[in-house]
Design an enzyme around this catalytic site. Structure first.
Site, short mmCIF file in Angstrom:
data_model
loop_
_atom_site.label_atom_id
_atom_site.label_comp_id
_atom_site.label_asym_id
_atom_site.label_seq_id
_atom_site.Cartn_x
_atom_site.Cartn_y
_atom_site.Cartn_z
N GLY A 172 47.94 48.78 24.10
CA GLY A 172 48.65 47.80 24.91
C GLY A 172 47.97 47.63 26.24
N GLY A 204 48.71 45.74 30.27
CA GLY A 204 49.62 45.08 31.18
C GLY A 204 48.98 44.89 32.54
CG ASP A 254 60.99 46.65 31.11
OD1 ASP A 254 61.65 45.64 30.78
OD2 ASP A 254 59.76 46.70 30.98
#
Length: 427
Positions: A176, A178, A298
């Site tokens: 991932g 970000g 989150d």
């Protein structure tokens, strides 16, 4: 004279010029001379200005033509962003790690700048105590004990830290990416245990905190150190080597795992029995974080990792987290599509009601397979439409969590006592 009207007078007769002499011109007045001189002065000023402007423009144009043009630089090829699930508007959250089945792109050397700058994502976070930024010269490492792969190693300081990490871990695919870091799959060479390595550039860290021993470190590590000790429902922080240019977090990673977003998509939606078990584990993880004084902020399917072998759910990615407080929060961090209506309407929220709201959206995604508000529905309408196949207890719990008024939402302990959590039919 006779015949003249009273009040009228004859104009005086003009003197006739003498024969042979030219008539004298009228002498100009001082005001006329001043006006003429002023007109000549401004005419000269305008002409001088136009000349200077034209000459300067021509000179600049000639210099521009004579200046050598720089060669165009080749545009760098941007790597594709590997983000799990549909793109969402994120305010204050780094993208979560995807499952291990992501694209097997080879990772750059650990702590190297060859990975390129992270894409800037605007982020607004809660102000937390102890966010002074330490120097970036020395390399440090911290170890947090916990279950999973043992954290029994020591990273040498300064220049040898990066080489030591490369000797102890073998990096794999990119899981991932970000705005604040990248997550890679990795294998520890000493015992072959799978781990996840999160690399965060130092200039992307906005909030710092202190560990119990007084060590200054990014706030995410401080929060993980509080919650990831002896609890299986939260990802375990194994160690955090700090390099001169970036900070590395070594996290546990199950051998066969998948984030909840992909887990739901593979099945379209989850049966209520399966959703109940996973939802209970998430509630227990949230209760554990609350007891440690940590607010995640989150909670969403992408930030929940499912162990496919054991069915254990783990809460990951505390990059948007902060300390739990009783007063209101006036800065939002997390995913905007999961923000409570009081934040959208008034610009503030409380920690527990905002968490309950995101848990209601999470449960809706589990049993329905989609976000309840993603299609642009207005949040001010009354009842939330739900599929007829759902039990009345499940519908009641979802609508209770998604109450528009924060005071009408249940407390966290009320969710554990709800009949749907115990599979008890409503009367």
């Amino acid at each position: 004279m006779a015949g003249e009207r009273p009040g009228w007078a004859m104009p005086p007769a003009r003197p006739r010029p003498r024969a042979g002499l030219p008539s004298a011109r009228p002498r100009p007045s001082r005001r006329g001379l001043a006006s003429a001189r002023l007109w000549l002065y401004w005419r000269w000023r305008c002409w001088a200005g136009i000349s200077a402007w034209g000459g300067g423009g021509i000179a600049a144009f000639c210099l521009r033509l004579a200046r050598p043009r720089p060669r165009p630089r080749p545009r760098p090829q941007l790597r594709p962003r590997l983000l799990p699930g549909p793109a969402e508007h994120t305010r204050g959250a780094a993208a979560p790690a995807a499952s291990a089945a992501a694209s097997p792109a080879r990772a750059p050397p650990l702590g190297s700048a060859a990975a390129g700058p992270e894409p800037p994502v605007p982020r607004s976070r809660e102000r937390t105590p102890g966010h002074g930024r330490p120097g970036a010269g020395e390399g440090r490492s911290g170890v947090v004990a916990g279950p999973g792969p043992s954290a029994d190693s020591h990273v040498p300081p300064a220049g040898t830290a990066q080489e030591a990490l490369q000797e102890r871990y073998r990096l794999g695919s990119l899981l991932g990416r970000g705005g604040f870091g990248r997550v890679f799959a990795a294998t520890r060479l000493s015992d072959g245990a799978p781990v996840a390595i999160k690399r965060v550039r130092r200039n992307r860290v906005r909030h710092w905190g202190e560990l119990p021993d007084g060590t200054s470190t990014p706030l995410e590590i401080v929060l993980l150190a509080k919650v990831s000790t002896g609890f299986p429902g939260v990802v375990q922080l194994l160690e955090w080597p700090e390099l001169p240019n970036c900070i590395v977090m070594v996290l546990e990673r199950p051998e066969q795992c998948q984030d909840l977003q992909r887990f739901i998509r593979a099945r379209r939606f989850l049966p209520e029995e399966e959703a109940r078990e996973l939802f209970r584990q998430v509630l227990e993880a949230v209760r554990h974080c609350t007891s440690c004084g940590v607010l995640h902020r989150d909670i969403k399917p992408e930030n929940i990792l499912v162990d496919l072998d054991t069915g254990q759910a783990k809460l990951i990615d505390f990059g948007c987290g902060t300390y739990l407080q009783d007063t209101v929060y006036t800065h939002f961090a997390g995913t905007l599509s999961y923000s409570p209506p009081e934040w959208n309407d008034f610009g503030w929220y409380h920690g527990e009601p905002a968490t309950i709201w995101s848990l209601g959206i999470l449960l809706h995604q589990m049993v329905c397979g989609e976000h309840p508000f993603r299609r642009g529905q207005n949040l001010s309408w009354g009842q939330l439409p739900l599929p007829q196949r759902l039990s009345q207890e499940c519908k009641d719990l979802i609508r209770w969590c998604l109450s528009m008024n924060s005071l009408d939402r249940p407390a966290l302990e009320d969710l554990f006592c709800h009949p749907w959590m115990w599979d008890i039919p409503l009367p």
